[in-house]
Design a protein around this motif. Sequence first.
Motif, PDB file in Angstrom:
ATOM      1  N   MET A 297      38.652  17.556  54.749  1.00  8.79           N
ATOM      2  CA  MET A 297      39.122  18.204  53.536  1.00  8.79           C
ATOM      3  C   MET A 297      39.663  19.590  53.867  1.00  8.79           C
ATOM      4  O   MET A 297      39.118  20.294  54.698  1.00  8.79           O
ATOM      5  CB  MET A 297      37.973  18.357  52.538  1.00  8.79           C
ATOM      6  N   SER A 298      40.714  19.954  53.175  1.00  9.06           N
ATOM      7  CA  SER A 298      41.305  21.273  53.362  1.00  9.06           C
ATOM      8  C   SER A 298      40.475  22.297  52.594  1.00  9.06           C
ATOM      9  O   SER A 298      40.403  22.262  51.371  1.00  9.06           O
ATOM     10  CB  SER A 298      42.744  21.270  52.840  1.00  9.06           C
ATOM     11  N   ARG A 299      39.829  23.190  53.332  1.00 13.95           N
ATOM     12  CA  ARG A 299      39.017  24.210  52.667  1.00 13.95           C
ATOM     13  C   ARG A 299      39.888  25.198  51.917  1.00 13.95           C
ATOM     14  O   ARG A 299      39.506  25.695  50.869  1.00 13.95           O
ATOM     15  CB  ARG A 299      38.163  24.940  53.694  1.00 13.95           C
ATOM     16  N   ILE A 300      41.061  25.492  52.476  1.00 18.16           N
ATOM     17  CA  ILE A 300      41.959  26.426  51.798  1.00 18.16           C
ATOM     18  C   ILE A 300      42.502  25.786  50.529  1.00 18.16           C
ATOM     19  O   ILE A 300      42.544  26.404  49.468  1.00 18.16           O
ATOM     20  CB  ILE A 300      43.110  26.842  52.733  1.00 18.16           C
TER      21      ILE A 300
ATOM     22  N   LYS B   1      41.245  23.464  48.631  1.00 18.61           N
ATOM     23  CA  LYS B   1      40.245  23.217  47.597  1.00 18.61           C
ATOM     24  C   LYS B   1      39.847  24.481  46.852  1.00 18.61           C
ATOM     25  O   LYS B   1      39.307  24.399  45.755  1.00 18.61           O
ATOM     26  CB  LYS B   1      38.975  22.604  48.211  1.00 18.61           C
ATOM     27  N   ALA B   2      40.091  25.657  47.423  1.00 22.80           N
ATOM     28  CA  ALA B   2      39.671  26.907  46.795  1.00 22.80           C
ATOM     29  C   ALA B   2      40.409  27.125  45.472  1.00 22.80           C
ATOM     30  O   ALA B   2      41.597  26.849  45.351  1.00 22.80           O
ATOM     31  CB  ALA B   2      39.937  28.082  47.733  1.00 22.80           C
ATOM     32  N   VAL B   3      39.681  27.620  44.497  1.00 19.33           N
ATOM     33  CA  VAL B   3      40.225  27.859  43.162  1.00 19.33           C
ATOM     34  C   VAL B   3      40.937  29.215  43.150  1.00 19.33           C
ATOM     35  O   VAL B   3      40.457  30.183  43.722  1.00 19.33           O
ATOM     36  CB  VAL B   3      39.096  27.833  42.115  1.00 19.33           C
ATOM     37  N   ILE B   4      42.096  29.277  42.489  1.00 15.76           N
ATOM     38  CA  ILE B   4      42.854  30.524  42.360  1.00 15.76           C
ATOM     39  C   ILE B   4      42.583  31.097  40.976  1.00 15.76           C
ATOM     40  O   ILE B   4      42.802  30.431  39.970  1.00 15.76           O
ATOM     41  CB  ILE B   4      44.365  30.275  42.528  1.00 15.76           C
ATOM     42  N   LYS B   5      42.099  32.342  40.936  1.00 13.05           N
ATOM     43  CA  LYS B   5      41.879  33.011  39.655  1.00 13.05           C
ATOM     44  C   LYS B   5      43.167  33.708  39.239  1.00 13.05           C
ATOM     45  O   LYS B   5      43.762  34.439  40.020  1.00 13.05           O
ATOM     46  CB  LYS B   5      40.746  34.020  39.776  1.00 13.05           C
ATOM     47  N   ILE B   6      43.599  33.470  38.007  1.00  7.59           N
ATOM     48  CA  ILE B   6      44.821  34.082  37.486  1.00  7.59           C
ATOM     49  C   ILE B   6      44.427  35.340  36.705  1.00  7.59           C
ATOM     50  O   ILE B   6      43.760  35.249  35.683  1.00  7.59           O
ATOM     51  CB  ILE B   6      45.599  33.099  36.584  1.00  7.59           C
ATOM     52  N   PRO B   7      44.813  36.538  37.202  1.00 14.57           N
ATOM     53  CA  PRO B   7      44.423  37.774  36.515  1.00 14.57           C
ATOM     54  C   PRO B   7      45.165  37.958  35.194  1.00 14.57           C
ATOM     55  O   PRO B   7      46.176  37.287  34.918  1.00 14.57           O
ATOM     56  CB  PRO B   7      44.793  38.873  37.518  1.00 14.57           C
ATOM     57  N   ASP B   8      44.664  38.891  34.379  1.00 15.81           N
ATOM     58  CA  ASP B   8      45.306  39.203  33.101  1.00 15.81           C
ATOM     59  C   ASP B   8      46.682  39.791  33.353  1.00 15.81           C
ATOM     60  O   ASP B   8      46.884  40.557  34.295  1.00 15.81           O
ATOM     61  CB  ASP B   8      44.462  40.205  32.305  1.00 15.81           C
ATOM     62  N   GLY B   9      47.648  39.457  32.516  1.00 18.45           N
ATOM     63  CA  GLY B   9      49.004  39.980  32.644  1.00 18.45           C
ATOM     64  C   GLY B   9      49.895  39.116  33.516  1.00 18.45           C
ATOM     65  O   GLY B   9      51.071  39.398  33.662  1.00 18.45           O
ATOM     66  N   VAL B  10      49.342  38.069  34.124  1.00 20.86           N
ATOM     67  CA  VAL B  10      50.126  37.169  34.974  1.00 20.86           C
ATOM     68  C   VAL B  10      50.221  35.819  34.282  1.00 20.86           C
ATOM     69  O   VAL B  10      49.217  35.265  33.837  1.00 20.86           O
ATOM     70  CB  VAL B  10      49.470  37.004  36.366  1.00 20.86           C
ATOM     71  N   THR B  11      51.460  35.303  34.176  1.00 16.50           N
ATOM     72  CA  THR B  11      51.658  33.982  33.583  1.00 16.50           C
ATOM     73  C   THR B  11      52.237  33.041  34.627  1.00 16.50           C
ATOM     74  O   THR B  11      53.099  33.422  35.414  1.00 16.50           O
ATOM     75  CB  THR B  11      52.616  34.037  32.373  1.00 16.50           C
ATOM     76  N   LEU B  12      51.741  31.805  34.625  1.00 14.52           N
ATOM     77  CA  LEU B  12      52.185  30.792  35.570  1.00 14.52           C
ATOM     78  C   LEU B  12      52.746  29.629  34.766  1.00 14.52           C
ATOM     79  O   LEU B  12      52.068  29.100  33.882  1.00 14.52           O
ATOM     80  CB  LEU B  12      51.008  30.326  36.420  1.00 14.52           C
ATOM     81  N   THR B  13      54.010  29.269  35.040  1.00 10.09           N
ATOM     82  CA  THR B  13      54.624  28.146  34.354  1.00 10.09           C
ATOM     83  C   THR B  13      55.113  27.137  35.385  1.00 10.09           C
ATOM     84  O   THR B  13      55.512  27.507  36.486  1.00 10.09           O
ATOM     85  CB  THR B  13      55.818  28.601  33.491  1.00 10.09           C
ATOM     86  N   GLN B  14      55.060  25.861  34.997  1.00  6.73           N
ATOM     87  CA  GLN B  14      55.507  24.795  35.890  1.00  6.73           C
ATOM     88  C   GLN B  14      56.531  23.942  35.160  1.00  6.73           C
ATOM     89  O   GLN B  14      56.288  23.470  34.059  1.00  6.73           O
ATOM     90  CB  GLN B  14      54.325  23.936  36.333  1.00  6.73           C
ATOM     91  N   ASP B  15      57.699  23.773  35.793  1.00  7.77           N
ATOM     92  CA  ASP B  15      58.757  22.930  35.259  1.00  7.77           C
ATOM     93  C   ASP B  15      59.092  21.904  36.333  1.00  7.77           C
ATOM     94  O   ASP B  15      59.799  22.214  37.285  1.00  7.77           O
ATOM     95  CB  ASP B  15      59.981  23.778  34.892  1.00  7.77           C
ATOM     96  N   LYS B  16      58.528  20.711  36.201  1.00 12.22           N
ATOM     97  CA  LYS B  16      58.639  19.642  37.210  1.00 12.22           C
ATOM     98  C   LYS B  16      58.114  20.155  38.547  1.00 12.22           C
ATOM     99  O   LYS B  16      56.921  20.329  38.697  1.00 12.22           O
ATOM    100  CB  LYS B  16      60.060  19.124  37.309  1.00 12.22           C
TER     101      LYS B  16
END
Length: 181
Positions: free
Chosen positions: A1-4, A6-21
């Motif tokens: 398993m990839s340890r990197i 599998k690690a969870v990424i915390k999204i700080p306040d003021g940052v927005t993440l959008t996915q389009d396809k």
Amino acid sequence: MSRIGKAVIKIPDGVTLTQDKNLVTVRGPRGELSQVITGGISLEQKDGELTLVRPSESKEHKSLHGLYRSLINNMIMGASQGFEKQLELVGVGYRASNTGQKLELALGFSHSIVLELPKEVTVKTETEKGKNPIIILNSHDKQLLGMVAAKIRSFRKPEPYKGKGVKFVGEVLRRKAGKSA
């Protein structure tokens, strides 16, 4: 398993993440970055945390899993905090000055080197009496910042005998003894 991967990424306040396809875009106070994700890697976002999921346990999917997790984490950190690199000019007569986005270097050649930096990278030079000149580079894009720093370093790499050249602050150089009579 990839340890990197599998690690969870915390999204700080003021940052927005959008996915389009396949295109992931991160917007924050420092800027906007985007990355194309291939190989079937999918994103799961909930409660301000981001997890990357791979479709199978194949070697290709495992490697892409860790790669895209690192790239997206760097995008989020860059959009929220930014990155900084410092270069030090070691040598007699070595100078650095900047006017806007133009960096002028005197590195012991017959002419000075003028480098036009991208608009995403901000440059600042510090020259104190009795100390080596320092170039400070800031950007929200870690890849671009590394490329610009490597380009500046390539003009005069540190040599192993006296240590003269352009080096990163904190970089430890392997020194050679020189001739023995």
